[in-house]
Design an enzyme around this catalytic site. Sequence first.
Site, short mmCIF file in Angstrom:
data_model
loop_
_atom_site.label_atom_id
_atom_site.label_comp_id
_atom_site.label_asym_id
_atom_site.label_seq_id
_atom_site.Cartn_x
_atom_site.Cartn_y
_atom_site.Cartn_z
N TYR A 314 0.83 -1.20 0.00
CA TYR A 314 0.00 0.00 0.00
C TYR A 314 0.87 1.25 0.00
CZ TYR A 314 -3.01 3.73 1.74
OH TYR A 314 -3.69 4.92 1.89
N SER A 328 -7.61 4.95 -15.58
CA SER A 328 -7.31 4.03 -14.49
C SER A 328 -6.08 4.46 -13.70
CB SER A 328 -7.14 2.61 -15.02
OG SER A 328 -6.09 2.55 -15.97
N GLY A 329 -5.33 5.47 -14.20
CA GLY A 329 -4.29 6.05 -13.38
C GLY A 329 -2.87 5.87 -13.85
N HIS A 333 5.62 10.50 -15.25
CA HIS A 333 5.89 11.33 -14.08
C HIS A 333 7.33 11.18 -13.60
CE1 HIS A 333 5.90 8.09 -11.06
NE2 HIS A 333 4.79 7.61 -11.60
N HIS A 349 4.38 0.54 -11.01
CA HIS A 349 3.07 -0.10 -10.88
C HIS A 349 2.20 0.16 -12.11
CE1 HIS A 349 4.32 -0.01 -6.63
NE2 HIS A 349 3.54 -1.06 -6.50
N CYS A 351 2.89 3.09 -14.35
CA CYS A 351 3.24 4.40 -14.91
C CYS A 351 4.55 4.33 -15.68
CB CYS A 351 3.36 5.43 -13.79
SG CYS A 351 1.78 5.93 -13.09
N ASN A 353 7.97 5.90 -15.54
CA ASN A 353 8.87 6.64 -14.64
C ASN A 353 9.94 7.36 -15.46
OD1 ASN A 353 9.09 4.44 -11.70
ND2 ASN A 353 7.36 5.47 -12.64
#
Length: 442
Positions: A314, A328-329, A333, A349, A351, A353
């Site tokens: 988490y 969905s995200g 970034h 996860h 994205c 990077n």
Amino acid sequence: MYGSHRTPQDRPARRTRHLAVAVLAAAAGLLATGCAGATPVATQLNPQAVAGQAAQTVAKHLKISPAPGTVNANPSAGITVSALDGFRVTKVTVRTGGDPVTGSLSSDGKTWHSTWALDVAQSYTVIAAGTDSQGHPVTATSTFRTLTPGQSFQTEIYEGLDATYGVGMPIMLTFDQPITNKAAVERSLQITTSKPVIGAWYWDGDEALDFRPRDYWPADTTVTLDGHLDGVEGASGVFGTQDLTQTFDIGQSLIAVASTTAHHTLIYVDGKLKYDWPISTGRTTMPTPDGTYLTVNKGNPVRMIGGTKGTPGYYDELVNWAVRFTFSGDYYHSAPWSVVDQGVTNVSHGCVNLPPADAEIYYKMAVPGDPITITNSPKGGDWDDGWTEWFLDWSQYLAGSATHMAVEAGPDGSTFVSPSSLPADTATAPVGTSVPDNYLAG
């Protein structure tokens, strides 16, 4: 290393604006000359006196629809003036307190028809001028009123007034009622562009309609949508009650292509490769999905939350220089924690990077609608997880139009044309267009 996140960002609200259209020129008065011996005589001719014909006879040969006295005319049918038995239409004037009415006359002079639907709940007076078979001027008049609908639909456009978007940005319309007369709605929409554009409309269900160019928009293009929707019957008994207009800009061309196997992203600016940056994409268990997406929004910082609170894995973090491309995200970034992995292996996860300095450069250039293509992933992209119009190739996109027609737009507006009449497509990926089937797993 974050990706596939929930964020508090919502899709921006859409807005409507009322449309104003051009005015048709008024018809001239009708006078004719005749002879009485050697002395010319001027005689005014009208439906009560046309070469001895009664008004009822003239009306049979110069017919106006809706007929005089109609009180609940269907506005979607517009106005038609027809000439029969050797008569010809020469000019039509429409008087109304609503939006001005324009129309076109057939080349043989037999028919005049209004260009767009009429306003609902509005009165009109039509004065049709023409000639009989001997060339005498005639006139016919009809005064009527359009119906007041029991049900209506409203339309919103995503694009904001005078905003700037990327070269992949579709024009996105949403309706508050299901649309079944889809072709009628498409034909009520006109696009004006400062540079020539070929595109098409695409229905994503019954309440969403998007326009996408065949290839990416030309950079630095001004786009205006005029939706002549007042009076259009979008479904049986359901009418539009207001027009819609919006103007926005397409900015520079900014294209990103990320390879999940080469661990690099290429950044093209105005058609030229400008940057080659190391990246780290989604790990094996959470791969970044393939597809040509569009930037949706951005934030600095963005709060990213993943996993279940109180369980291993988490996280709840603020991430800098974040540009979102899926609902969905998934983001491009800054990821200072994974710099050692960037260019080498995938640890995020989901994205993309980037080194902090590179992420900042991209963030400052990005606007909504910039294309981002993910390649070589073991996971395919999901339709509607982001603005996924560029998942489809041109033929697939055309198949989503109710008219199955292409749209040619330019400074003088737009017209529907047969796809077979279009010039050959010379655009190439990745800077000019997307690759077919780009959303499939690598």
